[in-house]
Design a protein around this motif. Structure first.
Motif, PDB file in Angstrom:
ATOM      1  N   ALA A   1      -1.570  18.319  11.556  1.00 61.44           N
ATOM      2  CA  ALA A   1      -2.422  19.338  11.599  1.00 61.44           C
ATOM      3  C   ALA A   1      -1.989  20.278  10.688  1.00 61.44           C
ATOM      4  CB  ALA A   1      -2.352  19.805  12.950  1.00 61.44           C
ATOM      5  N   LYS A   2      -1.734  19.797   9.417  1.00 64.92           N
ATOM      6  CA  LYS A   2      -1.520  20.871   8.289  1.00 64.92           C
ATOM      7  C   LYS A   2      -2.745  20.691   7.309  1.00 64.92           C
ATOM      8  CE  LYS A   2       2.799  21.883   8.981  1.00 64.92           C
ATOM      9  NZ  LYS A   2       3.505  23.525   8.908  1.00 64.92           N
ATOM     10  N   THR A   3      -3.127  21.748   7.223  1.00 65.31           N
ATOM     11  CA  THR A   3      -4.618  21.794   6.208  1.00 65.31           C
ATOM     12  C   THR A   3      -4.309  21.366   4.946  1.00 65.31           C
ATOM     13  OG1 THR A   3      -5.373  23.682   7.696  1.00 65.31           O
ATOM     14  CG2 THR A   3      -6.476  23.383   5.451  1.00 65.31           C
ATOM     15  N   ARG A   4      -5.245  20.446   4.412  1.00 68.79           N
ATOM     16  CA  ARG A   4      -5.220  19.894   3.036  1.00 68.79           C
ATOM     17  C   ARG A   4      -6.428  19.765   2.692  1.00 68.79           C
ATOM     18  NH1 ARG A   4       0.037  18.168   1.690  1.00 68.79           N
ATOM     19  NH2 ARG A   4       1.717  18.038   3.406  1.00 68.79           N
ATOM     20  N   ILE A   5      -6.498  19.357   1.094  1.00 70.22           N
ATOM     21  CA  ILE A   5      -7.706  19.121   0.638  1.00 70.22           C
ATOM     22  C   ILE A   5      -8.485  17.790   1.482  1.00 70.22           C
ATOM     23  CG2 ILE A   5      -8.894  18.538  -1.407  1.00 70.22           C
ATOM     24  CD1 ILE A   5      -7.018  20.027  -2.829  1.00 70.22           C
TER      25      ILE A   5
ATOM     26  N   ILE B   1       0.933  -1.142   0.156  1.00 69.55           N
ATOM     27  CA  ILE B   1      -0.099   0.085   0.224  1.00 69.55           C
ATOM     28  C   ILE B   1       1.065   1.181  -0.041  1.00 69.55           C
ATOM     29  CG2 ILE B   1      -2.060  -0.992   1.118  1.00 69.55           C
ATOM     30  CD1 ILE B   1      -1.151   0.065   3.672  1.00 69.55           C
ATOM     31  N   ALA B   2       0.561   2.356  -0.650  1.00 72.91           N
ATOM     32  CA  ALA B   2       1.142   3.412  -0.571  1.00 72.91           C
ATOM     33  C   ALA B   2       0.419   4.564  -0.373  1.00 72.91           C
ATOM     34  CB  ALA B   2       1.725   3.849  -2.097  1.00 72.91           C
ATOM     35  N   GLU B   3       1.074   5.574   0.427  1.00 67.63           N
ATOM     36  CA  GLU B   3       0.524   6.726   0.777  1.00 67.63           C
ATOM     37  C   GLU B   3       0.979   7.937  -0.113  1.00 67.63           C
ATOM     38  OE1 GLU B   3       1.171  10.052   4.408  1.00 67.63           O
ATOM     39  OE2 GLU B   3       1.258   7.742   5.111  1.00 67.63           O
ATOM     40  N   LEU B   4      -0.131   8.793  -0.189  1.00 67.25           N
ATOM     41  CA  LEU B   4       0.219  10.175  -1.056  1.00 67.25           C
ATOM     42  C   LEU B   4      -0.629  11.224  -0.536  1.00 67.25           C
ATOM     43  CD1 LEU B   4       1.846  11.041  -3.645  1.00 67.25           C
ATOM     44  CD2 LEU B   4      -0.183  10.812  -4.783  1.00 67.25           C
ATOM     45  N   ASP B   5       0.031  12.038   0.065  1.00 66.86           N
ATOM     46  CA  ASP B   5      -0.823  13.373   0.714  1.00 66.86           C
ATOM     47  C   ASP B   5      -1.671  14.103  -0.233  1.00 66.86           C
ATOM     48  OD1 ASP B   5      -0.343  13.547   3.568  1.00 66.86           O
ATOM     49  OD2 ASP B   5       1.325  14.520   3.555  1.00 66.86           O
ATOM     50  N   PRO B   6      -2.829  14.443   0.217  1.00 66.28           N
ATOM     51  CA  PRO B   6      -3.674  15.187  -0.659  1.00 66.28           C
ATOM     52  C   PRO B   6      -2.818  16.456  -0.506  1.00 66.28           C
ATOM     53  CG  PRO B   6      -4.890  14.186   1.062  1.00 66.28           C
ATOM     54  CD  PRO B   6      -3.590  13.883   1.246  1.00 66.28           C
ATOM     55  N   PRO B   7      -3.355  17.319  -1.656  1.00 63.68           N
ATOM     56  CA  PRO B   7      -2.314  18.590  -1.816  1.00 63.68           C
ATOM     57  C   PRO B   7      -2.869  19.769  -0.606  1.00 63.68           C
ATOM     58  CG  PRO B   7      -4.144  18.561  -3.689  1.00 63.68           C
ATOM     59  CD  PRO B   7      -3.912  17.150  -2.781  1.00 63.68           C
ATOM     60  N   LYS B   8      -2.051  20.694  -0.453  1.00 68.12           N
ATOM     61  CA  LYS B   8      -2.450  21.891   0.259  1.00 68.12           C
ATOM     62  C   LYS B   8      -3.309  22.969  -0.390  1.00 68.12           C
ATOM     63  CE  LYS B   8       1.507  21.704   3.351  1.00 68.12           C
ATOM     64  NZ  LYS B   8       2.628  22.217   4.188  1.00 68.12           N
ATOM     65  N   THR B   9      -3.309  23.086  -1.869  1.00 65.76           N
ATOM     66  CA  THR B   9      -3.627  23.851  -2.674  1.00 65.76           C
ATOM     67  C   THR B   9      -4.692  23.225  -3.743  1.00 65.76           C
ATOM     68  OG1 THR B   9      -2.051  24.077  -4.511  1.00 65.76           O
ATOM     69  CG2 THR B   9      -1.509  25.221  -2.471  1.00 65.76           C
ATOM     70  N   LEU B  10      -5.402  24.312  -4.510  1.00 64.08           N
ATOM     71  CA  LEU B  10      -6.117  23.669  -5.324  1.00 64.08           C
ATOM     72  C   LEU B  10      -5.413  23.136  -6.573  1.00 64.08           C
ATOM     73  CD1 LEU B  10      -9.347  26.263  -4.744  1.00 64.08           C
ATOM     74  CD2 LEU B  10      -8.865  23.691  -4.052  1.00 64.08           C
ATOM     75  N   ASP B  11      -4.228  23.395  -6.815  1.00 65.65           N
ATOM     76  CA  ASP B  11      -3.356  22.839  -7.924  1.00 65.65           C
ATOM     77  C   ASP B  11      -3.121  21.581  -7.550  1.00 65.65           C
ATOM     78  OD1 ASP B  11      -1.829  22.209 -10.079  1.00 65.65           O
ATOM     79  OD2 ASP B  11      -0.225  23.892  -9.623  1.00 65.65           O
ATOM     80  N   ILE B  12      -4.095  20.484  -8.339  1.00 64.90           N
ATOM     81  CA  ILE B  12      -3.843  19.328  -7.896  1.00 64.90           C
ATOM     82  C   ILE B  12      -3.615  18.171  -9.306  1.00 64.90           C
ATOM     83  CG2 ILE B  12      -6.031  19.540  -6.510  1.00 64.90           C
ATOM     84  CD1 ILE B  12      -7.569  17.975  -8.813  1.00 64.90           C
ATOM     85  N   LYS B  13      -2.741  18.958 -10.111  1.00 59.78           N
ATOM     86  CA  LYS B  13      -2.402  18.468 -11.131  1.00 59.78           C
ATOM     87  C   LYS B  13      -1.237  17.421 -10.851  1.00 59.78           C
ATOM     88  CE  LYS B  13       0.073  19.008 -15.788  1.00 59.78           C
ATOM     89  NZ  LYS B  13       0.781  20.005 -16.476  1.00 59.78           N
ATOM     90  N   LYS B  14      -0.219  17.691 -10.370  1.00 60.92           N
ATOM     91  CA  LYS B  14       0.847  16.553  -9.739  1.00 60.92           C
ATOM     92  C   LYS B  14       0.297  15.611  -8.792  1.00 60.92           C
ATOM     93  CE  LYS B  14       5.701  16.550  -8.249  1.00 60.92           C
ATOM     94  NZ  LYS B  14       6.844  17.115  -7.574  1.00 60.92           N
TER      95      LYS B  14
END
Length: 618
Positions: free
Chosen positions: A365-369, A328-341
């Motif tokens: 506790a970092k705000t992400r989408i 299984i692999a983790e990928l953090d949701p992005p912090k901004t609305l630029d979700i391309k990468k």
């Protein structure tokens, strides 16, 4: 020129560390400033401990001694006595050889403040007046100012009142930028022009991020630089269900970091939350013989430093992992609305052939989408299922059940139940950490929903089908004693465990010994290092992360060659994977800084290893 500024002109001065941390450790946990009246001997002892450790400068125990704050504890009529007692105690400890700063804390930033800016200035001037009235302080220290408007207006109001040195320490959430989104050097420049004698940083971030931040800051002709880092990131430990906050015990690293802070121009170096006399003693040793730098090269921030995460897991996966190797692999949701990468990363992991992609719930506790929202957006574009984290920090029991019911409706049936990193370490340190439940209670709720019953006992008209994963941290001193914790989480409903990243093969072996009698699957966390600085930061400032001395030494030897450093780090991850596969059938790959290419390479490596051993990965 004052005696303090004369010393800063030629010397590196060491300041004290945290007051509140030590008062709390001594069992005092109400209004710290009131202890100037009720427990003066405790405050005096802490001042003396810092001076004995080598502090040249101490600050009064008056951080929150404004009328608005004191009234909340019933001490509104004692504001003058509390502030002036704070000065008296500090001066008693300091004598003539140690400088005493009158400390004034911010009102905006930590928690929502209903006072207007005019009211904040009025209360600040009242406190400053009582501190100056004693004629026993060597300067004023304004600290933990997140909001630049507040510190600018405070400085404008206070500067005309005194010729004493004024130190303005602001606090930031992200390395190099203010809460208002401006470059750090911009706010420092404004404060210097308004008459601040020393400008700097304190609180919220540890040494690593403060070093990175000061790299962007030039030396000012009219002012000096100060820095008071936290000991590390704040961690929340809930092994026994009671829940406690804590910091890493990393005094030696703190001292080594002081040398780098001096190289970036800092002349006044102390500590903030979590620091102790041991940290200050280490700083004193490190800066002994060093002189202030007279010139420096300013370098822009190259790498946005995020942290790590450390827990994750899956569960439709449970049956698979019992009989074959599962990734299984983790990928953090992005912090901004630029979700391309991020979208590219999800698709790359899907094509690589992992069994689940985990998405965190505002880790650290970092705000992400919102992880549920972005999973909903992408679920029809990939075939790999999502495993969604659910944090108790951001939801009360109403919100937790609501979120779980929503996940079931959307078809997300794999969830990692976590207590969650405290709000104090994140983007909004004044935000409330809810913690209606811990991970134990959340696991029980998930299993109750699987029986078709809500938290209140009422029927939800349908049984959910969640697989519940639990987090496990093997990076502890006494891993052999963690069996009870595992058993409690299994009893609460854990179907599998996902570990924090492991960077030491010995820990993998000890984990195997601990878990060999449990049928519940374990996914071993592996996270590739991206650079030497990344490794040093993780090892010293992220609670629960430990890298081997041998690996750190190898990285240090090639730290200036990014390509060799990355190759060495990947080889280390592959060796850890080899070792983990001797004992476990589950691997949990944690993607650092959206570097999904590194995760994909490790996935392919595991596939090759399995094929060589005639195993099959779905």
């Amino acid at each position: 020129m004052s005696r303090l500024l004369e010393r800063l002109k030629t010397d590196i001065l060491v300041a004290d560390g945290a007051m509140g941390t030590l008062l709390y450790a001594n069992g005092l946990d109400n209004c710290y400033e009131a202890y100037n009246l009720t427990h003066p001997e405790k405050v005096l002892a802490i001042h003396k401990a810092y001076i004995e450790a080598g502090a040249d400068v101490i600050q009064t125990n008056t951080y929150a001694a404004k009328r608005h704050r004191l009234e909340g504890y019933g001490y509104g009529d004692k504001i003058k006595e509390i502030n002036q007692a704070g000065v008296e105690i500090a001066r008693q400890a300091a004598g003539e050889d140690t400088f005493v700063l009158g400390t004034v804390g911010a009102l905006r930033g930590l928690k929502q403040c209903e006072l207007s800016l005019d009211e904040i200035i009025k209360e600040t001037l009242e406190q400053v007046g009582y501190l100056l009235e004693t004629k026993e302080i060597d300067g004023l220290l304004f600290e933990t100012y997140y909001d630049e408007e507040e510190i600018i207006e405070v400085l404008k109001a206070v500067r005309p009142l005194t010729d004493l040195p004024i130190i303005t320490n602001i606090s930031i959430h992200e390395a190099g930028i203010t809460e208002n989104g401006r470059p750090l050097v911009e706010i420092f420049g404004k404060l210097v022009m308004l008459g601040a004698d020393v400008v700097g940083l304190n609180c919220h971030l540890g040494p690593y991020h403060m070093i990175q931040s000061l790299k962007q800051v030039p030396l000012f002709a009219q002012s000096y630089l100060s820095v008071y880092p936290n000991a590390s990131l704040l961690s929340f430990v809930d092994d026994n269900g009671s829940g406690q906050y804590g910091f890493s015990q990393n005094a030696d690293y703190f001292g080594k970091s002081a040398e780098l802070l001096v190289a970036e121009g800092a002349r006044l170096i102390g500590g903030c939350c979590g620091t102790t006399p041991d940290h200050i003693r280490a700083v004193k040793r490190a800066v002994k013989g060093l002189k202030p730098v007279s010139r420096k090269f300013v370098t822009p921030m190259v790498e946005e430093v995020e942290l790590i995460k450390a827990v994750k897991q899956s569960e439709t996966i449970v049956d698979k992992v019992k009989r074959k190797v599962t990734i299984i692999a983790e990928l953090d949701p992005p912090k901004t609305l630029d979700i391309k990468k991020f979208t590219e990363g999800v698709k790359a992991l899907d094509e690589a052939g992992v069994s689940a992609i985990t998405l965190a719930d505002n880790s650290l506790a970092k705000t992400r989408i919102c992880n549920v929202s972005i999973a909903s957006l992408l679920k029809n574009e990939i075939s790999t299922p999502f495993l969604l984290h659910l944090s108790c920090r951001d939801h009360n029991m109403i919100g937790l059940q609501s979120r779980l019911l929503g996940m079931d409706v959307l078809g997300f049936h794999q969830v990692l139940a976590i207590t969650g990193d405290p709000s104090k370490i994140g983007d909004f340190p004044g935000a409330t950490s809810v913690y209606d439940a811990t991970s134990f209670k959340l696991l029980e709720l998930i299993k109750q929903l699987n029986k078709g019953i809500g938290y209140s006992g009422a029927s939800i008209k349908k049984e959910t089908t969640f697989t519940a994963a639990a987090a496990f941290n093997p990076n502890v001193k006494n891993l052999s004693r963690c069996g009870r914790l595992i058993e409690r989480k299994i009893a609460a409903g854990a179907d599998c465990f996902i570990t924090q990243p492991i960077f030491n093969s010995e820990i993998i072996e000890n984990l195997a010994k601990l878990t060999r009698d449990y049928e519940t699957p374990f996914f071993v966390g592996i996270m590739p290092i991206t650079s030497y600085n990344n490794a040093i930061f993780l090892h010293n400032e992220v609670p629960g992360i430990q890298l081997s001395d041998n690996f750190l030494a190898k990285l240090e030897a090639v730290k200036d060659d990014k390509e060799k450093c990355q190759q060495l780090a990947l080889e280390e991850s592959k060796q850890l994977i080899d070792h983990a596969l001797k004992f476990f059938n589950g691997i949990y790959l944690i993607t650092p800084f959206m570097r999904y290419d590194l995760t994909v390479e490790l996935v392919e490596y595991i596939h090759q290893k399995v094929e060589q051993s005639h195993q099959i990965i779905p």
